[in-house]
Scaffold this motif. Structure first.
Motif, PDB file in Angstrom:
ATOM      1  N   ASP A 231      38.089  32.487  30.874  1.00  0.00           N
ATOM      2  CA  ASP A 231      37.878  33.725  30.111  1.00  0.00           C
ATOM      3  C   ASP A 231      38.563  34.898  30.821  1.00  0.00           C
ATOM      4  OD1 ASP A 231      36.587  32.380  28.130  1.00  0.00           O
ATOM      5  OD2 ASP A 231      34.657  33.407  28.335  1.00  0.00           O
TER       6      ASP A 231
ATOM      7  N   HIS B 124      34.997  25.893  33.164  1.00  0.00           N
ATOM      8  CA  HIS B 124      34.417  27.130  32.637  1.00  0.00           C
ATOM      9  C   HIS B 124      32.898  27.084  32.407  1.00  0.00           C
ATOM     10  CE1 HIS B 124      34.514  31.029  30.843  1.00  0.00           C
ATOM     11  NE2 HIS B 124      34.106  30.600  29.659  1.00  0.00           N
TER      12      HIS B 124
ATOM     13  N   ASP C  96      35.667  35.256  34.028  1.00  0.00           N
ATOM     14  CA  ASP C  96      35.214  36.137  32.942  1.00  0.00           C
ATOM     15  C   ASP C  96      35.603  37.598  33.189  1.00  0.00           C
ATOM     16  OD1 ASP C  96      33.494  33.637  33.179  1.00  0.00           O
ATOM     17  OD2 ASP C  96      33.241  34.258  31.106  1.00  0.00           O
TER      18      ASP C  96
ATOM     19  N   HIS D  32      31.740  31.574  32.504  1.00  0.00           N
ATOM     20  CA  HIS D  32      31.097  31.627  31.180  1.00  0.00           C
ATOM     21  C   HIS D  32      29.801  32.421  31.138  1.00  0.00           C
ATOM     22  CE1 HIS D  32      30.901  30.524  27.032  1.00  0.00           C
ATOM     23  NE2 HIS D  32      29.800  29.827  27.144  1.00  0.00           N
TER      24      HIS D  32
ATOM     25  N   ASN E  39      36.844  29.526  26.950  1.00  0.00           N
ATOM     26  CA  ASN E  39      36.820  29.532  25.479  1.00  0.00           C
ATOM     27  C   ASN E  39      37.540  30.744  24.906  1.00  0.00           C
ATOM     28  OD1 ASN E  39      34.384  30.614  26.787  1.00  0.00           O
ATOM     29  ND2 ASN E  39      33.756  31.215  24.738  1.00  0.00           N
ATOM     30  N   HIS E  40      37.516  31.888  25.625  1.00  0.00           N
ATOM     31  CA  HIS E  40      38.182  33.085  25.110  1.00  0.00           C
ATOM     32  C   HIS E  40      39.706  33.006  25.189  1.00  0.00           C
ATOM     33  CE1 HIS E  40      35.177  36.026  23.802  1.00  0.00           C
ATOM     34  NE2 HIS E  40      34.363  35.236  24.484  1.00  0.00           N
TER      35      HIS E  40
END
Ligand SMILES: [Fe+2]
Length: 637
Positions: free
Chosen positions: A108, A211, A80, A248, A142-143
């Protein structure tokens, strides 16, 4: 790999000294250059320089992977890193200082993987301290948005989504836990994982990275449903997984080792979230399975040394804020979490969600004689005690009772209680406590009683109610039934009541309400005549309003309301015209007292209806919902 602004051919000069001695060519003109260097010796430092057209890079160095089986090496885990390149750079500097052999990113990397420029700003520039010298492996977050840029910038094994590789004395598996890919027990990824983990290996350690955490320390995030498919696989002792690495949730969280209970002592699996690579931090919370959580930007250093791995998160100032030694030795019972308990809490929640609500008796005690059956999947016998909370107005038949469960035996919870008539201040909570000495996450609590109001409401006729003064001073109120307002299980209600009367022109409502200290205090009368719902809102400290959903709104002069407050409580009277509906026998009614406690909204209802929320810490976390079909049917005398 390197990138050029225009299409060019590529060449790498490399060798054990700054004289290089070897070249590898990529004759095809391209912007993104990926060159494979072969014939390298393990554990050896090489110098290299890349060239495209007339442009040449500086001379850099990298070290090849250790000889397989090497038991002293270092790995950096972080995730992240998106959205704050300046913070990402500080984290990257600390990673570079730690002189690691390998970096594993938990996903991410950037805020929007589809945005080409963000890869430069959020990734390549911040990771400049190590990008040219340390090998990088990542799991997709997810990003990354499943973007082609992710797959073109990463040089990963296999299909680049889920893959495994051996490094030194470890086997490392990366998975795709995102919404865009099939993950269930029938999916290709799941079957691949099962196959990969079942293989016999020479490696000492096995880590699985993806993630989305299965056992999160996030303060509010609901349970990741992937837990029920993946955790059994990761916790299977035959698969020899030592640690699960996640991102995440933007903090550091180290869980207690977790396992499925057996007669054999076991080490259990370490679930670790390392997601402080730059993105804005999230609130964390100490759940039963969380040993230590801290919302701080960091990376986590894994220092491998023969039979143990020292796990140390390091913040952007270089400060270590945790130190955990991962070994293969059995974990003491009071430090090992039983997966079966987390599973049981899920089953408990499901059982409460489908249980039949109890109809509160009018004017006499409500007798509850029911039971909850909770499946369990323990493989060894377990025992403990059920304890009911003592609360006014409730008499539970067996305040405490021991229980003993054989493997896979369901826990039967007797729901036997007598509730005094009228209002009650709280529901009793049940604590399920397993005996000490077997595992750490020993207690579960549940508020299983869900009371509902009358299905029918007979409104008596009166000749005169007297003045509508909000004080309930009219003599007529003394003769009519006072209905208790019911609260959400867990919180329960308060001593609050509502009464109804009617004459030829008006329907009258009188309510006796609790504490005046609450915020956003208001009462609502809701009347549903099939298509139309009329809502009459009377706040304690603001003007009253009427709203109609699906019909004409009533003007202020067409209905009446009056309030009276004392220091301790308040009362309200409302009058709505009978002309509101042609046929009152088709009307359903609810009366609501809504207020805030510590910014959280609470509701007491004459006819409550609930739906299950997503808070994994409360069983059940009911939320009030307006369901007119569950409101009381009006019968006018
Ligand atoms: Fe994420």
């Amino acid at each position: 790999m390197w990138e050029t602004a225009i299409k060019l051919s590529g060449r790498v000069y490399y060798g054990p000294t700054r004289e290089f001695g070897y070249t590898a060519d990529l004759p095809k003109a391209t912007k993104l250059h990926e060159v494979r260097l072969t014939g390298l010796k393990p554990a050896t430092t090489y110098c290299y320089r890349v060239r495209s057209g007339e442009t040449e890079s500086e001379t850099y160095q990298f070290k090849t992977a250790p000889v397989p089986g090497t038991n002293r090496w270092r790995m950096a885990v972080y995730g992240d890193s998106r959205s704050n390149p300046a913070v990402h750079r500080l984290v990257a500097k600390q990673i570079a200082r730690a002189k690691v052999d390998l970096i594993v990113h938990t996903g991410d990397i950037v805020a929007d993987g589809r945005d080409h420029d963000s890869w430069r700003k959020e990734f390549f520039q911040p990771v400049e301290p190590f990008a040219h010298s340390v090998p990088w492996v990542s799991t997709i977050g997810n990003h990354e948005r499943d973007s082609a840029h992710y797959f073109s910038y990463m040089a990963l094994p296999g299909n680049e989504r889920y893959f495994g590789f051996d490094y030194a004395n470890a086997h490392i598996v990366c998975l795709d836990s995102n919404a865009w890919i099939e993950k269930g027990r029938d999916s290709e990824q799941f079957r691949w994982l099962e196959g990969d983990l079942s293989q016999q290996r020479e490696t000492t350690w096995t880590f699985v990275a993806f993630h989305h955490a299965l056992f999160s320390a996030h303060a509010r995030r609901p349970v990741n449903s992937l837990r029920w498919d993946w955790a059994p696989l990761l916790l299977d002792p035959a698969h020899r997984v030592d640690g699960v690495l996640n991102g995440h949730d933007h903090f550091y969280a180290r869980n207690w080792r977790m396992g499925r209970l057996s007669e054999q002592p076991q080490a259990g699996v370490l679930f670790l979230t390392s997601a402080g690579g730059g993105a804005g931090l999230y609130p964390s919370m100490s759940r039963p399975y969380v040993a230590l959580q801290k919302s701080v930007h960091h990376f986590t250093l894994f220092d491998f040394d023969s039979d143990h791995v020292t796990v140390t998160p390091i913040d952007i100032n270089g400060k270590e804020f945790d130190r955990y030694v991962l070994t293969k030795s059995p974990t003491p019972a009071d430090e090992l979490c039983a997966y079966e308990v987390e599973e049981m809490s899920h089953f408990l929640r499901q059982a409460v969600a489908v249980a039949t609500p109890v109809r509160a008796a009018e004017g006499k005690a409500t007798v509850i004689n029911d039971r909850l059956r909770i499946p369990t999947r323990f493989r060894i016998p377990v025992c403990g005690e059920l304890t009911w909370e003592r609360v006014p107005g409730w008499k539970t038949k067996t305040p405490t009772a021991p229980f003993m469960l054989q493997p896979r035996q369901a826990l039967e919870i007797p729901l036997e209680a007598e509730v005094a008539p009228g209002a009650y201040s709280k529901d009793p909570e049940l604590t399920i406590a397993f005996k000490p000495g077997q595992f750490r996450n020993r207690t579960l609590s549940v508020s299983p009683f869900q009371l509902v109001g009358p299905t029918r409401l007979t409104i008596q006729k009166t000749v005169a109610t007297g003045a509508l003064d909000g004080k309930l001073s009219a003599r007529a109120w003394e003769r009519v039934t006072a209905h208790a307002l019911l609260g959400i299980p867990g919180w329960g209600g308060r001593d609050e009541r509502v009464q109804f009367l009617a004459d030829d022109q008006w329907i009258y409502v009188a309510a006796k309400l609790g504490s005046t200290a609450a915020e956003h205090d208001q009462v609502r009368l809701v009347l549903n005549g099939g298509k139309v719902t009329h809502t009459f809102i009377v706040p304690r400290n603001a003007p009253r309003t009427a709203a109609a959903d699906g019909g004409a709104k009533l003007t202020d002069s067409a209905w009446r309301a009056a309030l009276a407050s004392s220091k301790a409580d308040w009362t309200a009277e409302l009058a709505v015209p009978r002309s509101l509906f042609a046929d009152w026998s088709q009307v359903r009614l609810d009366f609501v007292h809504r207020y805030n406690v510590a910014k959280e909204m609470r509701e007491l209802h004459l006819c409550p209806s609930y739906t299950m929320g997503t808070d994994p810490d409360r069983i059940a976390d009911w939320k009030a919902v307006p369901l007119p079909e569950r409101w009381a049917q009006v019968s006018l005398e």
